[in-house]
Design a protein around this motif. Structure first.
Motif, PDB file in Angstrom:
ATOM      1  N   HIS A 108      21.164  10.322  27.265  1.00 14.01           N
ATOM      2  CA  HIS A 108      22.472  10.561  27.993  1.00 14.01           C
ATOM      3  C   HIS A 108      23.202  11.444  27.101  1.00 14.01           C
ATOM      4  CE1 HIS A 108      24.312   8.442  24.161  1.00 14.01           C
ATOM      5  NE2 HIS A 108      22.951   7.905  24.111  1.00 14.01           N
ATOM      6  N   SER A 109      24.321  12.166  27.873  1.00 16.28           N
ATOM      7  CA  SER A 109      25.226  13.011  27.277  1.00 16.28           C
ATOM      8  C   SER A 109      26.257  12.280  26.689  1.00 16.28           C
ATOM      9  CB  SER A 109      25.713  13.954  28.068  1.00 16.28           C
ATOM     10  OG  SER A 109      26.628  13.080  29.166  1.00 16.28           O
ATOM     11  N   GLY A 110      26.622  12.869  25.360  1.00 13.68           N
ATOM     12  CA  GLY A 110      27.949  12.145  24.697  1.00 13.68           C
ATOM     13  C   GLY A 110      27.454  11.032  24.112  1.00 13.68           C
ATOM     14  N   LYS A 111      28.284   9.894  23.978  1.00 14.85           N
ATOM     15  CA  LYS A 111      28.271   8.936  23.434  1.00 14.85           C
ATOM     16  C   LYS A 111      28.172   7.641  24.637  1.00 14.85           C
ATOM     17  CE  LYS A 111      30.681   9.492  18.959  1.00 14.85           C
ATOM     18  NZ  LYS A 111      31.490   9.010  17.955  1.00 14.85           N
ATOM     19  N   LEU A 112      27.447   6.362  23.976  1.00 11.63           N
ATOM     20  CA  LEU A 112      27.472   5.202  24.814  1.00 11.63           C
ATOM     21  C   LEU A 112      28.129   4.301  24.328  1.00 11.63           C
ATOM     22  CD1 LEU A 112      23.916   4.238  25.751  1.00 11.63           C
ATOM     23  CD2 LEU A 112      25.375   5.226  27.519  1.00 11.63           C
ATOM     24  N   SER A 113      29.223   3.973  25.020  1.00  8.18           N
ATOM     25  CA  SER A 113      30.082   2.734  24.485  1.00  8.18           C
ATOM     26  C   SER A 113      29.353   1.401  24.642  1.00  8.18           C
ATOM     27  CB  SER A 113      31.402   2.804  25.287  1.00  8.18           C
ATOM     28  OG  SER A 113      31.055   2.281  26.693  1.00  8.18           O
ATOM     29  N   PRO A 114      29.730   0.504  23.816  1.00  9.11           N
ATOM     30  CA  PRO A 114      29.260  -0.688  23.922  1.00  9.11           C
ATOM     31  C   PRO A 114      29.226  -1.261  25.170  1.00  9.11           C
ATOM     32  CG  PRO A 114      31.028  -0.582  21.900  1.00  9.11           C
ATOM     33  CD  PRO A 114      30.972   0.826  22.752  1.00  9.11           C
ATOM     34  N   LYS A 115      30.383  -0.968  25.932  1.00  6.66           N
ATOM     35  CA  LYS A 115      30.247  -1.666  27.447  1.00  6.66           C
ATOM     36  C   LYS A 115      29.125  -0.849  28.221  1.00  6.66           C
ATOM     37  CE  LYS A 115      33.918  -1.681  31.220  1.00  6.66           C
ATOM     38  NZ  LYS A 115      34.994  -0.960  31.729  1.00  6.66           N
ATOM     39  N   GLN A 116      29.075   0.422  28.027  1.00  7.31           N
ATOM     40  CA  GLN A 116      28.118   1.168  29.002  1.00  7.31           C
ATOM     41  C   GLN A 116      26.764   0.483  28.351  1.00  7.31           C
ATOM     42  OE1 GLN A 116      29.340   4.974  27.806  1.00  7.31           O
ATOM     43  NE2 GLN A 116      29.991   5.441  29.755  1.00  7.31           N
ATOM     44  N   GLN A 117      26.570   0.345  27.002  1.00  4.20           N
ATOM     45  CA  GLN A 117      25.349  -0.525  26.668  1.00  4.20           C
ATOM     46  C   GLN A 117      25.124  -1.804  27.123  1.00  4.20           C
ATOM     47  OE1 GLN A 117      24.777  -0.293  22.301  1.00  4.20           O
ATOM     48  NE2 GLN A 117      25.729   1.896  22.157  1.00  4.20           N
ATOM     49  N   ASN A 118      26.090  -2.571  27.323  1.00  5.01           N
ATOM     50  CA  ASN A 118      25.969  -3.971  27.722  1.00  5.01           C
ATOM     51  C   ASN A 118      25.745  -3.745  29.422  1.00  5.01           C
ATOM     52  OD1 ASN A 118      26.495  -5.221  25.751  1.00  5.01           O
ATOM     53  ND2 ASN A 118      28.732  -5.594  25.942  1.00  5.01           N
ATOM     54  N   GLU A 119      26.326  -2.577  30.053  1.00  2.11           N
ATOM     55  CA  GLU A 119      25.912  -2.629  31.304  1.00  2.11           C
ATOM     56  C   GLU A 119      24.534  -2.214  31.718  1.00  2.11           C
ATOM     57  OE1 GLU A 119      28.267   0.620  33.691  1.00  2.11           O
ATOM     58  OE2 GLU A 119      27.361   0.111  35.331  1.00  2.11           O
ATOM     59  N   ILE A 120      23.880  -1.420  30.776  1.00  2.00           N
ATOM     60  CA  ILE A 120      22.354  -0.950  30.874  1.00  2.00           C
ATOM     61  C   ILE A 120      21.731  -2.225  30.522  1.00  2.00           C
ATOM     62  CG2 ILE A 120      20.691   0.153  29.746  1.00  2.00           C
ATOM     63  CD1 ILE A 120      22.972   2.290  29.485  1.00  2.00           C
ATOM     64  N   THR A 121      22.003  -3.038  29.635  1.00  2.00           N
ATOM     65  CA  THR A 121      21.146  -4.128  29.654  1.00  2.00           C
ATOM     66  C   THR A 121      21.004  -5.177  30.605  1.00  2.00           C
ATOM     67  OG1 THR A 121      22.750  -5.108  28.008  1.00  2.00           O
ATOM     68  CG2 THR A 121      20.933  -3.776  26.885  1.00  2.00           C
ATOM     69  N   ALA A 122      22.199  -5.204  31.239  1.00  2.00           N
ATOM     70  CA  ALA A 122      22.579  -6.219  32.208  1.00  2.00           C
ATOM     71  C   ALA A 122      21.396  -6.025  33.380  1.00  2.00           C
ATOM     72  CB  ALA A 122      24.031  -6.375  32.808  1.00  2.00           C
ATOM     73  N   ILE A 123      21.478  -4.263  33.582  1.00  2.06           N
ATOM     74  CA  ILE A 123      20.776  -3.738  34.604  1.00  2.06           C
ATOM     75  C   ILE A 123      19.356  -4.069  34.438  1.00  2.06           C
ATOM     76  CG2 ILE A 123      19.858  -1.487  35.567  1.00  2.06           C
ATOM     77  CD1 ILE A 123      23.191  -0.305  35.236  1.00  2.06           C
ATOM     78  N   VAL A 124      18.899  -3.768  33.425  1.00  2.00           N
ATOM     79  CA  VAL A 124      17.385  -3.927  33.011  1.00  2.00           C
ATOM     80  C   VAL A 124      17.058  -5.562  33.132  1.00  2.00           C
ATOM     81  CG1 VAL A 124      15.867  -3.801  31.158  1.00  2.00           C
ATOM     82  CG2 VAL A 124      17.610  -1.956  31.663  1.00  2.00           C
ATOM     83  N   ARG A 125      18.092  -6.497  32.819  1.00  2.00           N
ATOM     84  CA  ARG A 125      17.689  -7.837  32.884  1.00  2.00           C
ATOM     85  C   ARG A 125      17.289  -8.363  34.364  1.00  2.00           C
ATOM     86  NH1 ARG A 125      18.195 -10.469  28.188  1.00  2.00           N
ATOM     87  NH2 ARG A 125      17.706 -12.435  29.173  1.00  2.00           N
ATOM     88  N   ARG A 126      18.390  -7.663  35.177  1.00  6.49           N
ATOM     89  CA  ARG A 126      18.190  -7.841  36.612  1.00  6.49           C
ATOM     90  C   ARG A 126      16.861  -7.360  37.272  1.00  6.49           C
ATOM     91  NH1 ARG A 126      19.978  -9.370  41.371  1.00  6.49           N
ATOM     92  NH2 ARG A 126      19.198  -8.042  43.005  1.00  6.49           N
ATOM     93  N   MET A 127      16.453  -6.030  36.967  1.00  5.11           N
ATOM     94  CA  MET A 127      15.507  -5.236  37.289  1.00  5.11           C
ATOM     95  C   MET A 127      14.318  -6.228  37.128  1.00  5.11           C
ATOM     96  SD  MET A 127      16.101  -1.123  36.610  1.00  5.11           S
ATOM     97  CE  MET A 127      14.510  -0.842  37.282  1.00  5.11           C
ATOM     98  N   PHE A 128      14.202  -6.671  35.924  1.00  4.97           N
ATOM     99  CA  PHE A 128      13.113  -7.407  35.541  1.00  4.97           C
ATOM    100  C   PHE A 128      13.114  -9.011  35.754  1.00  4.97           C
ATOM    101  CE2 PHE A 128      12.481  -3.235  33.737  1.00  4.97           C
ATOM    102  CZ  PHE A 128      10.967  -2.768  34.025  1.00  4.97           C
ATOM    103  N   ARG A 129      14.031  -9.413  36.052  1.00  3.77           N
ATOM    104  CA  ARG A 129      14.522 -10.890  36.298  1.00  3.77           C
ATOM    105  C   ARG A 129      14.286 -11.497  34.952  1.00  3.77           C
ATOM    106  NH1 ARG A 129      12.829 -11.778  42.105  1.00  3.77           N
ATOM    107  NH2 ARG A 129      11.860  -9.876  42.936  1.00  3.77           N
ATOM    108  N   ALA A 130      14.928 -11.072  34.020  1.00  2.44           N
ATOM    109  CA  ALA A 130      14.661 -11.658  32.617  1.00  2.44           C
ATOM    110  C   ALA A 130      14.902 -12.948  32.577  1.00  2.44           C
ATOM    111  CB  ALA A 130      15.351 -10.764  31.689  1.00  2.44           C
TER     112      ALA A 130
END
Length: 312
Positions: free
Chosen positions: A78-100
């Motif tokens: 990514h460019s710049g920084k990843l905020s904790p909120k953005q990190q949480n959004e990404i982990t939620a996306i990955v959880r959904r993609m893989f039906r964690a």
DNA sequence: GTCCAGGTCGCGC
DNA sequence: GCGCGACATGGA
């Protein structure tokens, strides 16, 4: 061209055990549809993702650890920084993609009862890849209807390359388009660039309805909606018929219905009816004993047949 | 050129 | 509820 500094952040996602990353990632076609891709050497799924604030990142996801203590490593470029909120959004996306969080233990118990080849499934197979949003899954499913797989890939690729937000590290890579991006294009321009045939109208209209808030597709994830109710809502979408509804129910974690299409008919005919084509009703009865797990049973049945070259 | 694909819609019955 | 033609596009 201006060079953009790209930083890397490592995240991880722990799915319910057992979980086989590679099977989840590659055992149905979604991995081949843009903006997803499979990196053979790294055994990783790559995907460009647009976050809610507009930042576009590259995700590289790969499986780590044994099936009984699995985790998914997520490398975010990514460019710049990843905020904790953005990190949480990404982990939620990955959880959904893989039906964690999807629990298949009831299905695995059925497989063990069946014995033999079905037991293989219980080693963490069956959590089939899906998209971060229901919108993306509906659009892609519409793009699988009445067309060969190569056609589906082409339509989705053109959709992404024309209307997706570019990744700052490589402008050739783009995220899946938002409903807004599609809706704000004129229908004529949309149809001409995506070349999805008569499906263009279904997709463009769907995007308009979602963008305007008239239709809330993400609400369909609600586990409290009964399956018959959900089925009704899916069938109400233009371009979504019985086959697409069954596919979408699967993508929403409900395996009650079989997606009856040419592939299903051909497979069941070859494997169970000596090449004769029974009625759809009789063909579907092959999986009757699987109750609410019919789709997964069929999926594994055909996957196993083709990977073992049992059929041509 | 012709056929048809991981179907669905709208119509008539 | 069921049968049937039309439907865009491109690959075989």
């Amino acid at each position: 061209m201006k060079a953009v500094a790209i930083n890397v952040t490592h995240l991880s996602v722990v799915p319910l055990s057992p979980f086989d990353f590679e099977f989840s990632a590659t055992s149905h076609g979604w991995v081949d549809l843009a903006p997803n891709g499979w990196d053979k050497e790294r055994h990783a799924i790559q995907r460009i993702e647009g976050l809610s604030g507009g930042k576009v990142v590259l995700l590289q996801m790969t499986g780590i650890g044994p099936i009984k203590r699995p985790s998914i490593a997520v490398e975010v470029s990514h460019s710049g920084k990843l905020s904790p909120k953005q990190q949480n959004e990404i982990t939620a996306i990955v959880r959904r993609m893989f039906r964690a969080d999807e629990d298949l233990s009831e299905f695995y118990a059925l497989c063990k009862k069946r014995g033999r080849r079905w037991v293989k499934l219980t080693a963490g197979l069956g959590r089939l890849l899906r998209s971060p949003t229901v919108f993306e899954d509906v659009v892609k499913t519409i793009c699988t209807t009445n067309v060969q797989w190569g056609g589906t890939k082409g339509m989705v690729k053109r959709l992404v390359s024309t209307y997706g937000e570019p990744y700052p590290g490589d402008a050739d890579l783009r995220a899946f388009p938002t409903p807004q991006a599609i809706a704000s294009a004129s229908f004529g321009a949309f149809a001409e660039s995506v070349r999805a045939g008569y499906r263009s109208e279904y997709i463009h209209t769907l995007a308009e309805q979602v963008a305007s808030g008239k239709l809330d597709l993400e609400a369909l994830r609600d586990p409290d909606i009964s399956t018959p109710e959900l089925k009704k809502k899916l069938l109400a979408i233009k371009g979504v018929g019985n086959y697409a509804t069954a596919t979408l129910l699967m993508l929403l974690g409900r395996y009650d219905e079989l997606g009856v299409d040419t592939v299903f008919r051909e497979f069941v005919s070859q494997k169970y009816f000596d090449g004769q084509y029974p009625s759809d009703k009789i063909a579907q009865a092959v999986y009757e004993g699987w109750g609410k797990w019919k789709y997964l049973a069929y999926w594994f049945d055909i996957w196993q047949a083709y990977t073992s070259a049992e059929l041509g």
